[in-house]
Design a protein around this motif. Structure first.
Motif, short mmCIF file in Angstrom:
data_model
loop_
_atom_site.label_atom_id
_atom_site.label_comp_id
_atom_site.label_asym_id
_atom_site.label_seq_id
_atom_site.Cartn_x
_atom_site.Cartn_y
_atom_site.Cartn_z
N LYS A 148 6.94 11.28 -11.56
CA LYS A 148 5.73 11.28 -10.72
C LYS A 148 4.47 11.04 -11.53
CE LYS A 148 7.60 14.28 -7.10
NZ LYS A 148 7.45 15.56 -6.35
N GLN A 170 -1.07 6.56 -13.75
CA GLN A 170 -2.37 6.29 -13.15
C GLN A 170 -3.36 5.64 -14.11
OE1 GLN A 170 -3.63 10.26 -11.99
NE2 GLN A 170 -5.01 10.40 -13.74
N LEU A 191 4.58 -4.72 -9.74
CA LEU A 191 3.65 -3.65 -9.37
C LEU A 191 2.36 -4.22 -8.80
CD1 LEU A 191 4.08 -1.20 -12.41
CD2 LEU A 191 5.05 -0.98 -10.11
N LEU A 194 3.03 -5.26 -5.25
CA LEU A 194 3.03 -4.11 -4.34
C LEU A 194 1.61 -3.68 -4.00
CD1 LEU A 194 5.87 -1.81 -5.80
CD2 LEU A 194 6.00 -3.35 -3.83
N GLU A 195 0.75 -3.66 -5.00
CA GLU A 195 -0.63 -3.24 -4.78
C GLU A 195 -1.35 -4.23 -3.88
OE1 GLU A 195 -2.00 -2.88 -8.76
OE2 GLU A 195 -1.03 -0.93 -9.08
N LYS A 198 -0.15 -3.76 -0.45
CA LYS A 198 -0.29 -2.37 0.00
C LYS A 198 1.08 -1.79 0.42
CE LYS A 198 -5.15 -2.52 1.37
NZ LYS A 198 -5.47 -3.73 0.59
N LYS A 199 2.06 -2.00 -0.43
CA LYS A 199 3.40 -1.50 -0.21
C LYS A 199 3.80 -0.58 -1.35
CE LYS A 199 4.23 -4.07 3.47
NZ LYS A 199 4.48 -3.50 4.82
N THR A 200 4.91 0.14 -1.17
CA THR A 200 5.44 1.01 -2.22
C THR A 200 6.81 0.50 -2.66
OG1 THR A 200 6.64 2.51 -0.76
CG2 THR A 200 4.28 2.96 -1.10
N ASN A 201 7.29 1.04 -3.76
CA ASN A 201 8.61 0.63 -4.23
C ASN A 201 9.72 1.15 -3.33
OD1 ASN A 201 8.50 3.31 -4.95
ND2 ASN A 201 8.80 2.97 -7.14
N LYS A 202 9.39 2.07 -2.43
CA LYS A 202 10.36 2.53 -1.44
C LYS A 202 10.50 1.49 -0.32
CE LYS A 202 10.83 6.57 -3.44
NZ LYS A 202 12.08 6.89 -4.18
N GLN A 203 9.42 0.76 -0.08
CA GLN A 203 9.43 -0.26 0.97
C GLN A 203 9.98 -1.59 0.47
OE1 GLN A 203 5.17 0.39 1.66
NE2 GLN A 203 5.64 0.83 3.80
#
Length: 228
Positions: A148, A170, A191, A194-195, A198-203
């Motif tokens: 995290k 961060q 990465l 994704l930014e 506006k998505k995450t690595n889960k999506q």
């Protein structure tokens, strides 16, 4: 006489505490240079930052007290201790506020690399990205873990002089610098994608991203894809 003996014992205890080993896995990147090393020997290395020598001061040490990660001993030397070939760790502190931002371990003596990989797999989960020097190789040469808070990068795992680097997720300037080229460039591109979306690595997983790039005419990501 008793007072002298007692004083000697107290001094020994204090010295022992000051020299106590630090576990690199416990670093929070809030540590300040003024209090970080205590009596652990270290050396200032001018203009040797892997990030930006205008922004970071680098301090280098071969002390065994600072070469342990979550119980894995990363100290050692290839030929003779103290000469070229002795494992060391470099800490990069911000010139602005003297706070630790990044550390890198150079492993000339890499006997415990497999143990480090196993430890990270157990404590941080499987890598989020791996790459091989050649797709026919049995083992990956570069591995990237995350939790995290931090990224954990092992580069050159199959070679004579691996490096292990850690920094906060961060910290975007460091992330962009470390993922802009080399073993993790494709993951850095992912990465940023994704930014942008506006998505995450889960999506969107890295594999899905690689297939998407393939559909758009770029085969680089999918050709080099290795399932972690």
């Amino acid at each position: 006489m008793k007072k002298i003996v007692l004083l000697a014992v107290i001094c020994t205890v204090i010295q022992s505490c000051n020299s106590q080993k630090k576990d690199l896995s416990k670093i929070t990147f809030t540590e300040k240079y003024d209090t970080f090393f205590g009596d652990i020997p270290n050396e200032y290395r001018e203009s040797s930052s892997l990030i930006d020598y205008n922004l970071y001061d680098v301090y280098h040490t071969e002390s065994e007290a600072l070469l342990s990660f979550n119980g894995v001993d990363l100290s050692g030397y290839r030929d003779k201790k103290g000469e070229f070939g002795t494992n060391y760790v470099s800490f990069e502190f911000s010139k602005k506020d003297k706070i630790l931002n990044f550390y890198s371990i150079t492993l000339f003596y890499n006997k415990n690399v497999k143990e480090l990989i196993s430890n990270l797999n157990s404590s941080r989960g499987k890598p989020v990205y791996v790459s091989k020097l050649d797709m026919s190789d049995d083992a990956p040469d570069a591995l990237l873990w995350e939790d995290k808070i931090n990224y954990y990068m092992l580069i050159g795992a199959t070679q004579n002089m691996p490096t292990f680097e850690v920094f906060k997720k961060q910290n975007l300037p460091i992330r962009k610098r470390m993922f802009s080229a080399g073993s993790f460039q494709y993951y850095g591109d992912y990465l940023e994608y994704l930014e942008e979306k506006k998505k995450t690595n889960k999506q969107i997983s890295y594999y899905q991203y690689a297939k998407l790039m393939e559909s758009e005419g770029s085969d680089f990501n999918i050709d080099d894809y290795v399932k972690p």
